[in-house]
Design an enzyme around this catalytic site. Sequence first.
Site, PDB file in Angstrom:
ATOM      1  N   TYR A 152       0.866  -1.186   0.000  1.00  0.00           N
ATOM      2  CA  TYR A 152       0.000   0.000   0.000  1.00  0.00           C
ATOM      3  C   TYR A 152       0.895   1.225   0.000  1.00  0.00           C
ATOM      4  CZ  TYR A 152      -3.423   3.444   1.791  1.00  0.00           C
ATOM      5  OH  TYR A 152      -4.221   4.549   1.974  1.00  0.00           O
ATOM      6  N   ASP A 247       9.315   3.128  -0.797  1.00  0.00           N
ATOM      7  CA  ASP A 247       8.312   3.797   0.019  1.00  0.00           C
ATOM      8  C   ASP A 247       8.651   3.490   1.485  1.00  0.00           C
ATOM      9  OD1 ASP A 247       4.660   3.691   0.232  1.00  0.00           O
ATOM     10  OD2 ASP A 247       6.198   4.695   1.424  1.00  0.00           O
ATOM     11  N   LYS A 275       4.869   9.427   8.635  1.00  0.00           N
ATOM     12  CA  LYS A 275       4.776   8.833   9.971  1.00  0.00           C
ATOM     13  C   LYS A 275       5.848   9.358  10.932  1.00  0.00           C
ATOM     14  CE  LYS A 275       2.515   4.777   8.022  1.00  0.00           C
ATOM     15  NZ  LYS A 275       1.170   4.707   8.571  1.00  0.00           N
TER      16      LYS A 275
HETATM   17  P1  KE4 Z   1      -0.760   8.353   4.776  1.00  0.00           P
HETATM   18  O1  KE4 Z   1      -1.359   9.082   3.571  1.00  0.00           O
HETATM   19  O2  KE4 Z   1      -1.772   7.470   5.467  1.00  0.00           O
HETATM   20  O3  KE4 Z   1      -0.004   9.289   5.724  1.00  0.00           O
HETATM   21  O4  KE4 Z   1       0.408   7.387   4.208  1.00  0.00           O
HETATM   22  C1  KE4 Z   1       0.073   6.455   3.206  1.00  0.00           C
HETATM   23  C2  KE4 Z   1       1.076   5.311   3.259  1.00  0.00           C
HETATM   24  C3  KE4 Z   1       2.063   5.258   2.289  1.00  0.00           C
HETATM   25  N1  KE4 Z   1       2.995   4.280   2.292  1.00  0.00           N
HETATM   26  C4  KE4 Z   1       2.991   3.320   3.255  1.00  0.00           C
HETATM   27  C5  KE4 Z   1       4.044   2.253   3.223  1.00  0.00           C
HETATM   28  C6  KE4 Z   1       2.004   3.341   4.281  1.00  0.00           C
HETATM   29  O5  KE4 Z   1       2.016   2.369   5.224  1.00  0.00           O
HETATM   30  C7  KE4 Z   1       1.031   4.347   4.279  1.00  0.00           C
HETATM   31  C8  KE4 Z   1      -0.078   4.406   5.316  1.00  0.00           C
HETATM   32  N2  KE4 Z   1      -0.184   3.270   6.178  1.00  0.00           N
HETATM   33  C9  KE4 Z   1      -1.490   2.986   6.738  1.00  0.00           C
HETATM   34  C10 KE4 Z   1      -1.334   1.784   7.674  1.00  0.00           C
HETATM   35  N3  KE4 Z   1      -1.380   0.566   6.963  1.00  0.00           N
HETATM   36  C11 KE4 Z   1      -2.085   4.166   7.418  1.00  0.00           C
HETATM   37  C12 KE4 Z   1      -3.287   3.854   8.298  1.00  0.00           C
HETATM   38  C13 KE4 Z   1      -4.565   4.349   7.686  1.00  0.00           C
HETATM   39  O6  KE4 Z   1      -4.742   4.195   6.462  1.00  0.00           O
HETATM   40  O7  KE4 Z   1      -5.386   4.853   8.466  1.00  0.00           O
END
Ligand code: KE4
Length: 437
Positions: A152, A247, A275
């Site tokens: 993701y 990523d 994060k």
């Molecule tokens: P955000 O847009 O959620 O800040 O980041 C997206 C993203 C991009 N790349 C990786 C490897 C990520 O894990 C994420 C976001 N992770 C999720 C948890 N699996 C965020 C939690 C959520 O979607 O509420």
Amino acid sequence: MGSTRTRSEQLFASASEVLVGGVNSPVRAFRGVALDEPHKRSPLFIERAEGPWLYDVDGNGYIDYVLSWGPMLLGHADPKVIEAVSLQARKGTSFGAPCGLEEQLARLVIQAFPSVEKLRFVSSGTEATMSALRLARGVTGREKLIKCEGCYHGHGDSFLVKAGSGVATLGLPDSPGVPADLARHTLTVPYNDLDAMRQAFEHNAGAVAAVFLEPVVGNMGCVPPDEGYLQGARALCDEFGALLVFDEVMTGFRISLGGAQAHYGVRPDITTFGKVIGGGLPVGAFGASRAVMGQLAPEGPIYQAGTLSGNPLAMAAGIATISQLLARQDDYPVLAARTRHLAEGIAAAARDAGHPASATAVGSMFSVFLRATAPRNWEEVKASDAATFRRFFWAMQERGVYLAPSAFEAGFTSFLHTDALVEQTLAAARESFAAMG
Ligand code: KE4
């Protein structure tokens, strides 16, 4: 102990009248773990958090292994982060103009990531990856993207794509609203499969702008790369003239101070961050060599912008966080060992109760899969016993342990998760599996 959830349930019901699903991010709605039992279908509402602890609105305390999905590596409400944000807030919360804090945080990030010579701050991981994709397409003049099933990269349209009929064929939208014309530019291959990645390149010769990888996957549970996988992806990108994008939104500063690229010794062309670098405030970033980043506006023609990019409060939180992490480099191996002990201990508790289980851990991210062997890709992850996980999730919550509300998400530890708390968690796991029968 999670004795009562009354207030959480009341808040969820009222929030659901005005917020979609009662939440602002789908996984928080607990739909992945809902059971057809009273008090086991809606999320906890959190009142406050401190160190490794979460406290819900009903006054129950939990050892937190979600840590806001990764950011809270120093633990919640770190005193230096809170002080930095409080001091900065009194000077104003957003200027819409450059401030010195942005350079300070950029230099701290670059100090830990030598592959990055220049970077751009944004307000989320999604913004970082979607901007990195536009940059890769603009720099190469190519349109296609290779990503892996189960990885993701945020909710940008080009990443919400499922595999086409065969690994080398074009992608199909994985969400309504994603245009088929865009989705077909995304090629999806299994993780840890270099042959499939080579096939995708060979079937789309000269058209692939970038390979996007979670260098350690966190979004199908914690799935590490096979020995040589990252090196192989690097070689394929070099052979076919594509950019390699790591990523590191989840792995950056977490699996080691220098993220996965330091841990495995593989240098990507572009790195995305999120994060941890915001210390719990909204920060994302993407970075690369001066030559690549110089193609971005205002130096170059590739457009990217953001009202709150480099926000002073977020920068202050990031500086307070990364400064402390740079000073704790020697503590990372200790936390990694503690995290592995935790994951393997939970898996052992499951096996002792008759459930096949395996554990993965890289740095301070981990997973316990209810299947006999650790999965290498999304197909193998899907074969885990998600039904038993759902029961385990609630049993642990009743014993004061807060796990990610999905069998397909990684868990996280912080520098404040002590050996004693890990042993307390393992005791709760043994009790939970015994109680589940
Ligand atoms: P955000 O847009 O959620 O800040 O980041 C997206 C993203 C991009 N790349 C990786 C490897 C990520 O894990 C994420 C976001 N992770 C999720 C948890 N699996 C965020 C939690 C959520 O979607 O509420």
